[in-house]
Scaffold this motif. Structure first.
Motif, PDB file in Angstrom:
ATOM      1  N   GLY A   1      30.513  34.218  44.575  1.00 23.58           N
ATOM      2  CA  GLY A   1      29.382  34.614  44.633  1.00 23.58           C
ATOM      3  C   GLY A   1      28.626  35.199  43.714  1.00 23.58           C
ATOM      4  N   THR A   2      29.511  36.791  42.957  1.00 29.01           N
ATOM      5  CA  THR A   2      28.783  37.826  43.110  1.00 29.01           C
ATOM      6  C   THR A   2      28.289  37.596  41.402  1.00 29.01           C
ATOM      7  OG1 THR A   2      30.146  39.197  44.214  1.00 29.01           O
ATOM      8  CG2 THR A   2      29.495  39.933  42.239  1.00 29.01           C
ATOM      9  N   HIS A   3      29.444  36.200  40.869  1.00 27.04           N
ATOM     10  CA  HIS A   3      29.505  36.347  39.668  1.00 27.04           C
ATOM     11  C   HIS A   3      28.825  35.027  38.863  1.00 27.04           C
ATOM     12  CE1 HIS A   3      31.580  39.733  38.650  1.00 27.04           C
ATOM     13  NE2 HIS A   3      32.236  39.983  39.111  1.00 27.04           N
ATOM     14  N   ILE A   4      28.058  34.674  37.925  1.00 26.12           N
ATOM     15  CA  ILE A   4      27.248  33.362  37.790  1.00 26.12           C
ATOM     16  C   ILE A   4      28.734  32.100  37.912  1.00 26.12           C
ATOM     17  CG2 ILE A   4      25.454  32.312  36.222  1.00 26.12           C
ATOM     18  CD1 ILE A   4      23.656  34.985  36.546  1.00 26.12           C
ATOM     19  N   SER A   5      29.191  32.772  36.273  1.00 23.91           N
ATOM     20  CA  SER A   5      30.543  31.808  35.723  1.00 23.91           C
ATOM     21  C   SER A   5      31.545  32.880  36.105  1.00 23.91           C
ATOM     22  CB  SER A   5      29.892  31.704  34.765  1.00 23.91           C
ATOM     23  OG  SER A   5      29.962  32.012  33.354  1.00 23.91           O
ATOM     24  N   VAL A   6      32.956  32.095  36.057  1.00 29.31           N
ATOM     25  CA  VAL A   6      33.903  33.295  35.872  1.00 29.31           C
ATOM     26  C   VAL A   6      34.935  32.097  35.235  1.00 29.31           C
ATOM     27  CG1 VAL A   6      35.606  33.918  37.365  1.00 29.31           C
ATOM     28  CG2 VAL A   6      33.564  33.469  38.443  1.00 29.31           C
ATOM     29  N   SER A   7      35.425  32.839  34.142  1.00 26.04           N
ATOM     30  CA  SER A   7      36.118  32.808  33.183  1.00 26.04           C
ATOM     31  C   SER A   7      37.813  32.351  33.378  1.00 26.04           C
ATOM     32  CB  SER A   7      36.253  32.735  31.716  1.00 26.04           C
ATOM     33  OG  SER A   7      36.374  34.169  31.302  1.00 26.04           O
ATOM     34  N   GLY A   8      39.264  31.782  33.185  1.00 28.96           N
ATOM     35  CA  GLY A   8      39.868  32.344  33.131  1.00 28.96           C
ATOM     36  C   GLY A   8      40.725  33.409  32.226  1.00 28.96           C
TER      37      GLY A   8
ATOM     38  N   HIS B   1      39.109  36.203  31.750  1.00 28.74           N
ATOM     39  CA  HIS B   1      38.569  36.992  32.655  1.00 28.74           C
ATOM     40  C   HIS B   1      38.910  37.721  33.846  1.00 28.74           C
ATOM     41  CE1 HIS B   1      36.660  38.814  28.918  1.00 28.74           C
ATOM     42  NE2 HIS B   1      36.292  37.927  29.128  1.00 28.74           N
ATOM     43  N   LEU B   2      39.970  36.973  34.380  1.00 28.70           N
ATOM     44  CA  LEU B   2      40.054  36.329  36.252  1.00 28.70           C
ATOM     45  C   LEU B   2      40.691  37.518  36.181  1.00 28.70           C
ATOM     46  CD1 LEU B   2      39.700  34.314  38.558  1.00 28.70           C
ATOM     47  CD2 LEU B   2      41.559  33.730  37.325  1.00 28.70           C
ATOM     48  N   GLU B   3      41.151  38.152  35.906  1.00 29.18           N
ATOM     49  CA  GLU B   3      41.821  38.983  35.728  1.00 29.18           C
ATOM     50  C   GLU B   3      41.648  40.719  36.448  1.00 29.18           C
ATOM     51  OE1 GLU B   3      45.682  42.998  34.742  1.00 29.18           O
ATOM     52  OE2 GLU B   3      46.234  40.402  34.323  1.00 29.18           O
TER      53      GLU B   3
ATOM     54  N   GLU C   1      37.712  43.940  40.608  1.00 28.08           N
ATOM     55  CA  GLU C   1      37.337  44.382  41.360  1.00 28.08           C
ATOM     56  C   GLU C   1      36.972  44.075  43.003  1.00 28.08           C
ATOM     57  OE1 GLU C   1      32.164  42.923  41.116  1.00 28.08           O
ATOM     58  OE2 GLU C   1      33.577  42.023  39.369  1.00 28.08           O
ATOM     59  N   PHE C   2      37.691  42.511  42.787  1.00 29.08           N
ATOM     60  CA  PHE C   2      37.675  42.131  44.117  1.00 29.08           C
ATOM     61  C   PHE C   2      38.121  42.941  44.620  1.00 29.08           C
ATOM     62  CE2 PHE C   2      39.677  40.181  47.773  1.00 29.08           C
ATOM     63  CZ  PHE C   2      38.880  39.943  48.398  1.00 29.08           C
ATOM     64  N   ASN C   3      39.643  43.442  44.376  1.00 30.87           N
ATOM     65  CA  ASN C   3      40.498  43.916  45.583  1.00 30.87           C
ATOM     66  C   ASN C   3      39.499  45.545  46.033  1.00 30.87           C
ATOM     67  OD1 ASN C   3      42.540  42.607  45.721  1.00 30.87           O
ATOM     68  ND2 ASN C   3      43.315  43.043  43.910  1.00 30.87           N
ATOM     69  N   TYR C   4      38.594  46.141  44.813  1.00 28.19           N
ATOM     70  CA  TYR C   4      38.370  47.664  44.714  1.00 28.19           C
ATOM     71  C   TYR C   4      37.598  47.514  46.172  1.00 28.19           C
ATOM     72  CZ  TYR C   4      35.671  51.499  43.604  1.00 28.19           C
ATOM     73  OH  TYR C   4      34.852  52.495  43.295  1.00 28.19           O
ATOM     74  N   ARG C   5      36.441  46.947  45.839  1.00 27.89           N
ATOM     75  CA  ARG C   5      35.952  45.869  46.705  1.00 27.89           C
ATOM     76  C   ARG C   5      36.432  45.753  48.327  1.00 27.89           C
ATOM     77  NH1 ARG C   5      30.122  43.259  44.467  1.00 27.89           N
ATOM     78  NH2 ARG C   5      29.616  44.131  42.872  1.00 27.89           N
ATOM     79  N   TRP C   6      37.189  44.948  48.127  1.00 34.72           N
ATOM     80  CA  TRP C   6      38.726  45.115  49.521  1.00 34.72           C
ATOM     81  C   TRP C   6      38.224  45.965  50.420  1.00 34.72           C
ATOM     82  CZ3 TRP C   6      37.799  40.719  53.182  1.00 34.72           C
ATOM     83  CH2 TRP C   6      39.249  40.219  53.645  1.00 34.72           C
TER      84      TRP C   6
END
Length: 58
Positions: A16-23, A25-27, A32-37
């Motif tokens: 929902g945050t990023h237009i595309s997600v590549s493996g 940069h998955l880490e 970023e998700f952990n920071y927000r969570w």
């Protein structure tokens, strides 16, 4: 953040945050998700916490 439900939340949040997600940069997306969570109940701490991670300009 163990568990299936949390994994689904993470996936939905990242997609929902990023237009595309590549493996590649998955880490970084997960970090970023952990920071927000971890700050979801105290959003007023997000910006000061983020800014404190940078070194001051000289």
């Amino acid at each position: 953040m163990p568990g299936r439900d949390e994994g689904r939340v993470a996936e939905k949040s990242i997609r929902g945050t990023h237009i595309s997600v590549s493996g590649k940069h998955l880490e970084k997306y997960a970090a970023e998700f952990n920071y927000r969570w971890n700050r979801r109940k105290a959003p007023e701490t997000m910006l000061p916490g983020l800014l404190s991670s940078f070194q001051p300009l000289k």
